[in-house]
Design a protein around this motif. Structure first.
Motif, mmCIF file in Angstrom:
data_model
loop_
_atom_site.group_PDB
_atom_site.id
_atom_site.type_symbol
_atom_site.label_atom_id
_atom_site.label_comp_id
_atom_site.label_asym_id
_atom_site.label_seq_id
_atom_site.Cartn_x
_atom_site.Cartn_y
_atom_site.Cartn_z
ATOM 1 N N LEU A 1 2.153 -10.094 -43.829
ATOM 2 C CA LEU A 1 2.860 -10.513 -45.053
ATOM 3 C C LEU A 1 1.902 -11.228 -46.010
ATOM 4 O O LEU A 1 2.004 -11.078 -47.224
ATOM 5 C CB LEU A 1 4.053 -11.413 -44.712
ATOM 6 N N GLU A 2 0.973 -11.983 -45.446
ATOM 7 C CA GLU A 2 -0.017 -12.665 -46.308
ATOM 8 C C GLU A 2 -0.865 -11.646 -47.051
ATOM 9 O O GLU A 2 -1.149 -11.790 -48.237
ATOM 10 C CB GLU A 2 -0.938 -13.550 -45.470
ATOM 11 N N ILE B 1 13.005 -13.418 -48.483
ATOM 12 C CA ILE B 1 13.416 -12.359 -47.557
ATOM 13 C C ILE B 1 13.333 -12.945 -46.139
ATOM 14 O O ILE B 1 12.273 -13.437 -45.746
ATOM 15 C CB ILE B 1 12.470 -11.130 -47.655
ATOM 16 N N PRO B 2 14.424 -12.930 -45.390
ATOM 17 C CA PRO B 2 14.346 -13.407 -43.995
ATOM 18 C C PRO B 2 13.720 -12.309 -43.122
ATOM 19 O O PRO B 2 14.415 -11.554 -42.441
ATOM 20 C CB PRO B 2 15.818 -13.654 -43.635
ATOM 21 N N TRP B 3 12.389 -12.232 -43.175
ATOM 22 C CA TRP B 3 11.663 -11.101 -42.582
ATOM 23 C C TRP B 3 11.977 -10.914 -41.101
ATOM 24 O O TRP B 3 12.269 -9.799 -40.658
ATOM 25 C CB TRP B 3 10.158 -11.273 -42.782
ATOM 26 N N GLN B 4 11.926 -12.013 -40.350
ATOM 27 C CA GLN B 4 12.149 -11.912 -38.887
ATOM 28 C C GLN B 4 13.511 -11.299 -38.599
ATOM 29 O O GLN B 4 13.641 -10.394 -37.774
ATOM 30 C CB GLN B 4 12.128 -13.313 -38.243
ATOM 31 N N GLU B 5 14.506 -11.834 -39.314
ATOM 32 C CA GLU B 5 15.886 -11.385 -39.117
ATOM 33 C C GLU B 5 16.037 -9.906 -39.495
ATOM 34 O O GLU B 5 16.638 -9.117 -38.783
ATOM 35 C CB GLU B 5 16.747 -12.231 -40.046
ATOM 36 N N ASN C 1 15.770 -2.244 -50.326
ATOM 37 C CA ASN C 1 16.035 -3.525 -50.978
ATOM 38 C C ASN C 1 16.884 -4.384 -50.036
ATOM 39 O O ASN C 1 16.429 -4.647 -48.940
ATOM 40 C CB ASN C 1 16.617 -3.317 -52.368
ATOM 41 N N ASN C 2 18.105 -4.739 -50.405
ATOM 42 C CA ASN C 2 18.847 -5.667 -49.537
ATOM 43 C C ASN C 2 19.891 -4.996 -48.655
ATOM 44 O O ASN C 2 20.767 -5.671 -48.124
ATOM 45 C CB ASN C 2 19.511 -6.754 -50.401
ATOM 46 N N PRO D 1 10.985 -4.299 -58.337
ATOM 47 C CA PRO D 1 10.289 -3.647 -57.229
ATOM 48 C C PRO D 1 11.250 -3.011 -56.228
ATOM 49 O O PRO D 1 12.377 -3.461 -56.060
ATOM 50 C CB PRO D 1 9.514 -4.784 -56.580
ATOM 51 N N THR D 2 10.778 -1.955 -55.609
ATOM 52 C CA THR D 2 11.517 -1.307 -54.525
ATOM 53 C C THR D 2 10.899 -1.767 -53.205
ATOM 54 O O THR D 2 9.681 -1.684 -53.032
ATOM 55 C CB THR D 2 11.361 0.231 -54.628
ATOM 56 N N LEU D 3 11.748 -2.241 -52.310
ATOM 57 C CA LEU D 3 11.266 -2.672 -50.989
ATOM 58 C C LEU D 3 11.946 -1.812 -49.929
ATOM 59 O O LEU D 3 13.171 -1.753 -49.858
ATOM 60 C CB LEU D 3 11.617 -4.152 -50.773
ATOM 61 N N VAL D 4 11.133 -1.128 -49.158
ATOM 62 C CA VAL D 4 11.655 -0.286 -48.072
ATOM 63 C C VAL D 4 11.038 -0.769 -46.767
ATOM 64 O O VAL D 4 9.830 -1.056 -46.710
ATOM 65 C CB VAL D 4 11.283 1.199 -48.309
#
Ligand SMILES: Cc1ncc(COP(=O)(O)O)c(C=O)c1O
Length: 277
Positions: A51-52, A69-73, A9-10, A111-114
């Motif tokens: 991501l799309e 979500i700042p994906w690049q970072e 997650n974060n 949701p769980t984001l890993v």
């Protein structure tokens, strides 16, 4: 061994501290999605395309897609934390519906984001030059779930194992009607009378690699068309390649033990792909 870090997650935390509840629906039902990406020297290839696809599949399964979500970072921090700012890495993004009661696809969920990254060693130049033998998995697969990179990968794992048991390196997946679909973890491209084709298949994943390759070919005035394809047509093709985000393009050297010439077009296709990233 150096400590491995993951995003849960974060939080960017050591993998030993990353805990997902046993009643997470990803674990219970495979109710989730994933993406596998490649990074070289901290450059993540085709991030927006991955991501799309993830977002489109999340919509299809009513899975809330994490916003802002700042994906690049995050990916840069993850690679740096794992000592992967240099060299090649396999990056995985996993999104599950988390813990939520009921069957169906409940929208009320957290949701769980890993996101994790590991070193990746591509096949050797000799392996790319020799190509891989493939074996046709005899069980057909026709399901709309195949169009998504879902966590239901048992079919593909069994198919890959079938291929390994035959001394091959990848399995060819067929639709229920016997037509060719894709590889267990790869898309397929082949050459027929000077033109490039993808097998037309209702339940194949839309691969990022072949999509990008198609754009690169189009920029050179060439086409990548879809065509209903039999195993016999692949065996008679002028060249057959496996494609995915990690290894790029790998020529096929044999189908079910029948040798296939490794096409001289391999270097050209690899160059077209490299130019796109
Ligand atoms: C079943 C399947 N088809 C095709 C691919 C190729 O997809 P991509 O080019 O997006 O990596 C994969 C990737 O792992 C896959 O698992």
């Amino acid at each position: 061994m150096e400590k491995q870090f993951v995003w849960l997650n974060n939080d960017l935390i050591p993998v030993s501290q990353a805990r997902v509840p046993v009643n997470d629906r990803g674990f219970l039902y495979g109710d989730g999605l994933f993406e596998t990406l490649r990074a070289d020297d901290a450059r993540v290839h085709f991030l927006s395309e991955h991501l799309e696809r993830l977002a489109a599949s999340a919509r299809a399964f009513r899975l809330p897609f994490p916003e802002n979500i700042p994906w690049q970072e995050r990916l840069a921090q993850l690679l740096a934390a794992n000592g992967l700012s240099r060299g090649s890495a396999r990056v995985k993004i996993l999104l599950t519906r988390g813990v939520a009661p009921g069957l169906g696809l409940p929208k009320e969920c957290r949701p769980t984001l890993v996101i994790y990254a590991q070193p990746y060693t591509p096949p050797s130049p000799e392996e790319y030059a020799a190509g891989w033998p493939v074996a046709v998995f005899p069980e057909g697969r026709s399901t709309f779930v195949g169009c998504h990179k879902s966590l239901n990968y048992l079919f593909y794992l069994a198919a890959r194992q079938f291929a390994l048991d035959q001394g091959a390196k990848e399995a060819l997946i067929l639709e229920a009607d016997g037509l060719v679909s894709e590889g267990a973890a790869t898309s397929l491209i082949y050459l027929h009378q000077g033109r490039y084709y993808l097998p037309a298949s209702a339940s194949a994943l839309s691969g990022v690699t072949v999509t990008v390759l198609g754009r690169g070919l189009a920029a050179r005035g060439l086409t990548l068309e879809t065509r209903r394809t039999t195993v016999a047509q692949l065996k008679a093709s002028g060249g057959l390649w496996l494609a995915n985000s990690l290894m790029g393009l790998m020529p096929v050297a044999a189908v079910n033990g029948a040798p296939l010439p490794v096409s001289a077009a391999t270097a050209f296709l690899q160059e077209v792909l490299a130019d796109m990233s």
